[in-house]
Enzyme design. Structure first.
Site, PDB file in Angstrom:
ATOM      1  CB  SER A 294      -4.307  -3.934  -1.956  1.00  0.00           C
ATOM      2  OG  SER A 294      -4.646  -2.728  -2.210  1.00  0.00           O
TER       3      SER A 294
ATOM      4  CG  HIS B  84      -8.492  -3.466  -5.722  1.00  0.00           C
ATOM      5  ND1 HIS B  84      -6.956  -3.625  -6.108  1.00  0.00           N
ATOM      6  CD2 HIS B  84      -8.366  -3.408  -4.155  1.00  0.00           C
ATOM      7  CE1 HIS B  84      -6.214  -3.497  -4.946  1.00  0.00           C
ATOM      8  NE2 HIS B  84      -7.038  -3.045  -3.634  1.00  0.00           N
TER       9      HIS B  84
HETATM   10  C1  GTR Z   1      -6.693   1.778  -1.599  1.00  0.00           C
HETATM   11  C2  GTR Z   1      -5.284   2.456  -1.747  1.00  0.00           C
HETATM   12  C3  GTR Z   1      -4.441   1.598  -2.387  1.00  0.00           C
HETATM   13  C4  GTR Z   1      -4.401   0.198  -2.086  1.00  0.00           C
HETATM   14  C5  GTR Z   1      -5.928  -0.314  -1.314  1.00  0.00           C
HETATM   15  C6  GTR Z   1      -5.641  -1.563  -0.644  1.00  0.00           C
HETATM   16  O1  GTR Z   1      -7.496   2.786  -0.894  1.00  0.00           O
HETATM   17  O2  GTR Z   1      -5.319   3.714  -2.241  1.00  0.00           O
HETATM   18  O3  GTR Z   1      -3.129   1.944  -2.466  1.00  0.00           O
HETATM   19  O4  GTR Z   1      -3.653  -0.095  -1.157  1.00  0.00           O
HETATM   20  O5  GTR Z   1      -6.241   0.738  -0.806  1.00  0.00           O
HETATM   21  O6  GTR Z   1      -4.845  -1.799   0.066  1.00  0.00           O
HETATM   22  O7  GTR Z   1      -6.928  -2.072  -0.570  1.00  0.00           O
END
Ligand code: GTR
Length: 419
Positions: free
Chosen positions: A257, A400
């Protein structure tokens, strides 16, 4: 300890003046599609590896620094490593676990604590390296693993009022599954990203606090948080290339991420890294700024929610991404000819899996200059099936997260490119 010349160099580079040929966003030409990776800003086409390496690649590196991530800080003159503990019978007896304190500046500068797991009897091993989200102690239950003292986001296990506690020990060991990776014959090295730069804006702390205060003078391309984290990866590499248990030619950077964005940037700015694995990195990483995916995060949104991840210049593109003089395929292309693997999840459209495949495809011409005629798959591979082309791609079912199954895919890709 004296402030080294290189440390002063870091500061000097970070406040470099705006070059005249890098105009503000509204003065840049518009391009609705990705700017061609092999065309210089002045329109010259690049057709040879030589021109790529001497002209276009440096141009792209300059553009990414100035308009997106901020100045790339200089390499410190010296990085000192101190082994804090070493357990030669860790990970079910198959590995050695160490924690290494890395010092690279004057004593008041932050230090990096690198948790290093290496397979026993297999030295020198290929090694995965990258930052983690909440501290090394979340990844291993061993009581000797240091608990960070820097600011930590409250959402991680055991964190009380932004301070990590022993409650968190071992509670996120699935994200960097040390034993699984060591069992597969690889070393793994990770550090808490917040030791380099805590993940919050507007506080003078971490490496940002080492910058000279320029009163009343905003620095539009000041080194931003993702660049500092990438720089932290490079300091980890400084140690790994000296470690006899690790093969300095077989290092893979990985991150999830925001730390996947970091992994890609770290790979682009350090040729010592042989394989680059941005996992679900999305906008600001392997995801395109010119996104065609309505479910994906946008430049406007990311620069509003996380202004500190990028330099101030990048915010100016929120309302018109067509002005960005590059797209993220340029960052991938800088890595050429080194393999890059983008890994994704179906339910994680926020990270823009289809857009990432477009980015890979658009980076391919730079890879072709190095003689790989088919650096990328013709179409997105089926769910759960790795495309292990030099520009690799993987998408699985689910959400995610960075899971032990994802690590199996990184290992599969490394088995092809680092064996
Ligand atoms: C989210 C963000 C993403 C990603 C994520 C993370 O809130 O919008 O770009 O980086 O966090 O790092 O888990």
């Amino acid at each position: 300890m004296r402030l080294s010349l290189a440390a002063l160099g870091t500061l000097a580079m970070t406040v470099a003046a705006t070059p005249a040929d890098l105009p503000p966003a509204d003065k840049l030409p518009s391009a609705a599609e990705f700017p061609d990776v092999l065309t210089m800003r002045d329109g010259t086409k690049v057709a040879t590896k030589k021109d790529w390496e001497e002209k276009r690649r440096p141009e792209l590196k300059e553009l990414f620094q100035h308009y997106m991530y901020g100045r790339f800080p200089a390499r410190p003159e010296k990085v000192t490593a101190k082994i804090l503990f070493e357990d030669p019978k860790a990970l079910g007896g198959k590995g050695t676990l160490r924690e290494v304190e890395l010092t690279f500046g004057p004593p008041e500068w932050p230090k990096i604590y690198l948790l290093v797991a290496t397979p026993n009897g297999k030295a020198p091993a290929a090694c995965f390296v990258g930052p983690n989200f909440g501290g090394n102690h979340l990844l291993a239950a061993d009581e000797r693993v240091r608990i960070p003292t820097a600011w930590v986001p409250d959402r991680y296990p055991g964190v009380v009022k932004n301070r990590a506690t022993a409650e968190g020990r071992g509670k996120q060991s699935d994200t960097w599954p040390l034993r699984q990776v060591v069992d597969a014959g690889y070393a793994v090295a990770t550090f808490y990203c917040g030791d380099v730069q805590p993940d919050r804006p507007n506080v003078q702390e971490g490496m940002r606090a080492t910058l000279p205060a320029v009163k009343g003078l905003p620095i539009p391309d000041e080194t931003a948080t993702i660049m500092w984290w990438a720089w932290g990866c490079h300091r980890a590499v400084d140690f790994l290339v000296t470690d006899t248990r690790i093969d300095p030619k077989r290092l893979a950077v990985a991150g999830h991420s925001r730390l996947g964005k970091t992994a890609l940037l770290a790979g682009a700015f350090d040729d010592r890294i042989a394989v680059v694995i941005p996992h679900q990195s999305g906008c600001g990483g392997a995801g395109p700024s010119r996104s065609k995916n309505p479910k994906a995060e946008t430049v406007k949104r990311i620069t509003t929610s996380f202004p500190h991840w990028f330099c101030a210049n990048f915010s100016a593109f929120g309302d018109d991404v067509t002005k960005i003089p590059f797209d993220q395929h340029g960052l991938v292309a800088i890595c050429a000819p080194r393999p890059v693997l983008m890994t994704n999840a179906e339910e994680d459209q926020w990270a823009n899996p289809p857009g990432q495949f477009d980015v890979l495809t658009a980076a391919a011409p730079a890879y072709k200059l190095y003689g790989d005629a088919h650096p990328v798959a013709d179409k997105v591979p089926a769910e759960g099936k790795l495309s292990d082309a030099r520009l690799g791609y993987f998408i699985r079912a689910g959400k995610h997260a960075m899971t032990p199954d994802d690590w199996k895919v990184y290992v599969q890709f490394a088995d092809k490119w680092l064996k």
